[in-house]
Design a protein around this motif. Structure first.
Motif, mmCIF file in Angstrom:
data_model
loop_
_atom_site.group_PDB
_atom_site.id
_atom_site.type_symbol
_atom_site.label_atom_id
_atom_site.label_comp_id
_atom_site.label_asym_id
_atom_site.label_seq_id
_atom_site.Cartn_x
_atom_site.Cartn_y
_atom_site.Cartn_z
ATOM 1 N N TYR A 181 0.904 -1.351 -0.096
ATOM 2 C CA TYR A 181 -0.262 0.108 -0.008
ATOM 3 C C TYR A 181 0.920 1.365 0.139
ATOM 4 O O TYR A 181 0.535 2.141 -0.561
ATOM 5 C CB TYR A 181 -0.791 -0.061 1.103
ATOM 6 C CG TYR A 181 -2.070 1.067 1.434
ATOM 7 C CD1 TYR A 181 -2.957 1.573 0.474
ATOM 8 C CD2 TYR A 181 -1.646 2.085 2.229
ATOM 9 C CE1 TYR A 181 -3.517 2.361 0.491
ATOM 10 C CE2 TYR A 181 -2.778 3.167 2.608
ATOM 11 C CZ TYR A 181 -3.564 3.461 1.435
ATOM 12 O OH TYR A 181 -4.279 4.309 1.793
ATOM 13 N N CYS A 359 -12.841 7.571 4.605
ATOM 14 C CA CYS A 359 -11.597 7.667 5.257
ATOM 15 C C CYS A 359 -10.697 6.163 5.311
ATOM 16 O O CYS A 359 -9.812 6.188 5.581
ATOM 17 C CB CYS A 359 -12.031 7.906 6.912
ATOM 18 S SG CYS A 359 -12.910 6.538 7.777
ATOM 19 N N GLY A 361 -8.778 4.052 3.800
ATOM 20 C CA GLY A 361 -7.636 3.758 2.593
ATOM 21 C C GLY A 361 -7.252 2.381 2.370
ATOM 22 O O GLY A 361 -7.121 2.269 1.075
ATOM 23 N N ASP A 362 -7.309 1.520 3.192
ATOM 24 C CA ASP A 362 -6.880 0.291 2.899
ATOM 25 C C ASP A 362 -7.391 -0.726 4.041
ATOM 26 O O ASP A 362 -7.778 -0.287 5.197
ATOM 27 C CB ASP A 362 -5.234 0.051 2.870
ATOM 28 C CG ASP A 362 -4.713 -1.230 2.084
ATOM 29 O OD1 ASP A 362 -5.574 -1.710 1.232
ATOM 30 O OD2 ASP A 362 -3.674 -1.582 2.152
ATOM 31 N N VAL A 375 -7.321 7.077 6.691
ATOM 32 C CA VAL A 375 -6.520 7.880 5.887
ATOM 33 C C VAL A 375 -7.347 9.331 5.537
ATOM 34 O O VAL A 375 -8.519 9.250 5.785
ATOM 35 C CB VAL A 375 -5.998 7.658 4.383
ATOM 36 C CG1 VAL A 375 -5.053 6.446 4.505
ATOM 37 C CG2 VAL A 375 -7.218 7.395 3.544
ATOM 38 N N ASN A 377 -6.723 11.209 2.780
ATOM 39 C CA ASN A 377 -7.086 11.404 1.472
ATOM 40 C C ASN A 377 -6.633 10.138 0.708
ATOM 41 O O ASN A 377 -5.473 9.782 0.922
ATOM 42 C CB ASN A 377 -6.203 12.651 1.033
ATOM 43 C CG ASN A 377 -6.568 12.672 -0.526
ATOM 44 O OD1 ASN A 377 -6.178 12.123 -1.368
ATOM 45 N ND2 ASN A 377 -6.962 14.061 -0.719
ATOM 46 N N ARG A 378 -7.702 9.423 -0.049
ATOM 47 C CA ARG A 378 -7.324 8.103 -0.606
ATOM 48 C C ARG A 378 -6.156 8.261 -1.492
ATOM 49 O O ARG A 378 -5.605 7.437 -1.903
ATOM 50 C CB ARG A 378 -8.769 7.521 -1.146
ATOM 51 C CG ARG A 378 -9.366 6.817 -0.116
ATOM 52 C CD ARG A 378 -10.509 6.309 -0.800
ATOM 53 N NE ARG A 378 -11.369 5.615 0.173
ATOM 54 C CZ ARG A 378 -12.748 5.221 0.033
ATOM 55 N NH1 ARG A 378 -13.120 5.040 -1.061
ATOM 56 N NH2 ARG A 378 -13.470 4.397 1.160
ATOM 57 N N LYS A 381 -2.998 8.996 0.216
ATOM 58 C CA LYS A 381 -2.809 8.018 1.174
ATOM 59 C C LYS A 381 -2.371 8.876 2.426
ATOM 60 O O LYS A 381 -1.769 8.129 3.407
ATOM 61 C CB LYS A 381 -1.962 7.201 0.611
ATOM 62 C CG LYS A 381 -2.384 6.351 -0.456
ATOM 63 C CD LYS A 381 -1.497 5.256 -0.924
ATOM 64 C CE LYS A 381 -1.913 4.478 -2.014
ATOM 65 N NZ LYS A 381 -0.996 3.335 -2.618
#
Length: 451
Positions: A181, A359, A361-362, A375, A377-378, A381
């Motif tokens: 990631y 929010c 991200g992963d 996160v 901001n995707r 990241k």
């Protein structure tokens, strides 16, 4: 000083703990821990009757769930016979547990030195690797945690060691993680050339292969963020070990005993290590116990030479009795199969949450060992809280954690990670209950997402 006559039972219990005991990894003021009165299955209950869904199995160790009286009965039976003998004596429980471990471990890992916990299993794995090879260096990953004793702490890269860093143990070499990631080499997994592996080989060459005793790898990443290995990563690391005569130590303290849907996570990767260091799930946290499991070849090397390893509580009979019963429970209640099935269900449900919460991200998960990475901001990241975040950088994530507690959830929240690692006995309905709480709490983080 507390005044019991004016305090409720809960307040008195809390005050005694706060006044007379120390809490790990915490400032000692301003704490507000849950006062647990009892626990059953996947739930904790405090003295005021509030129920908490344990969504991280304590510290990813209460794999069979709380309050299983089969373990209590096994422990009582053992204590009625003998509670302690020195490690130079033997007990039925010790032999039976060792035999069972030989049956469930991969390959020819057939002999066990019992330790007290995960850190002592790691410490003794490191010692044994050095004794066996005659070499002294250990290669390990930065984003890994192997325990809080000095050797295990130095082997890990977890920043909790930094305050005591000046006293770290020598001859530990760290390598970058295969953190897809946030790839350190800015690659994509579908097109990369496994720079994460060639990086390790360069380190081996720089350090001198003849000086390296072992490479220490988690069977599957845990508290550092459940970082998923590329599919062939551990196989390639195993090949490097074979090429240079280096031992492979698998840290299965957290990932062992069904947590990933297999007895041991290394099985998922088709890899047989030379040494397995494990703990946690071996007794499901009911009593302290660790294990250092080695191959026949390593064990045979000490047939005519002294094995310079030992602990007062090695092979403690009561802990061994608990471990033996816990292993039976895994099989009798099909908990490993359930972990795999419920892990797939969590994956499905989190995929839906990801659409709802910007929010997220992963999501990284294996069986029931997973975490959400939160996160701002995707696209960029940017984490909601950085690696090794300072207290003032944890504001949003602390609010998320507080909301989860308010809703009735106990789980592990660290930096920008929210862990989902419930007991292996969990049901779909209980997963839905927990994910609904997490969804509620994540609306707090969503408010801080930037376009």
């Amino acid at each position: 000083m507390p005044q019991p006559s004016t305090l409720s039972e809960t307040q008195e219990i809390l005050q005694d703990n706060l006044d007379y005991t120390l809490f790990s990894w915490s400032k000692q003021k301003g704490l507000n821990p849950i006062a647990v009165q009892r626990a059953e299955g996947v739930y904790l209950y405090d003295y005021d009757g509030k129920r908490y869904l344990d969504f991280s199995s304590g510290l990813m160790n209460v794999n069979i769930g709380h309050g299983n009286q089969r373990v209590t009965d096994a422990v009582v039976r053992q204590m009625q016979e003998v509670s302690y003998v020195t490690p130079s004596c033997v007990t039925k429980a010790r032999g039976e547990l060792g035999k069972k471990l030989a049956e469930i471990t991969p390959g020819n890992l057939t002999k066990t030195l019992f330790t007290v916990c995960g850190a002592t299993a790691i410490e003794n794995a490191i010692k044994l690797a050095r004794l066996y090879t005659g070499r002294h260096k250990i290669i390990a990953r930065y984003r890994a945690f192997h325990g809080s004793s000095y050797g295990a702490m130095t082997a890990g890269g977890d920043p909790r060691k930094l305050p005591a860093d000046s006293q770290q143990a020598p001859n530990f070499i760290h390598v970058e993680d295969p953190y897809c990631y946030r790839c350190p080499w800015s690659q994509e997994i579908s097109t990369c050339h496994r720079e994460c592996v060639s990086h390790i080989e360069r380190i081996i060459e720089f350090e001198g292969p003849d000086s390296i005793a072992a490479i220490l790898m988690e069977g599957e990443s845990g508290t550092s963020g459940c970082i998923k290995y590329p599919p062939d990563y551990l196989q390639k690391v195993r090949a490097l070990c074979d090429k240079y005569g280096i031992l492979l130590i698998a840290d299965e303290v957290m990932s062992g005993f069904g947590r990933t849907g297999k007895w041991f996570a290394c099985e998922l990767h088709g890899v047989v290590p030379d040494i397995i260091a494990t703990a946690k799930g071996i007794t499901a946290g009911y009593l302290p116990l660790g294990a250092l499991i080695v191959t026949d070849k390593i064990a045979d090397a000490f047939n005519d030479r002294v094995l310079w390893l030992g602990l007062t509580y090695s092979a403690h009979p009561v802990s061994c009795a608990a471990g033996l019963e816990v292993l039976k429970i895994y099989e009798d209640e099909n908990l490993i199969e359930n972990a795999a099935a419920m892990g797939r269900y969590v994956d499905e449900r989190v995929a839906q949450l990801t659409k709802k919460h910007p929010c997220i991200g992963d999501w990284r998960n294996t069986g029931l060992l997973g975490c959400l990475e939160i996160v701002k901001n995707r696209k960029t990241k940017e984490p909601m809280a950085p690696f090794n975040a300072k207290p003032d950088e944890m504001t949003v994530m602390n609010q998320v954690a507080a909301r989860l507690k308010q809703l009735g959830m106990y789980t592990f929240v660290r930096w920008n990670y929210v862990f989902i690692a419930p007991p292996l006995c969990i049901t779909r309905e209980q997963i839905d209950e927990g994910l609904a709480m997490i969804s509620d709490a994540l609306t707090i983080a969503d408010a801080h997402v930037t376009d």
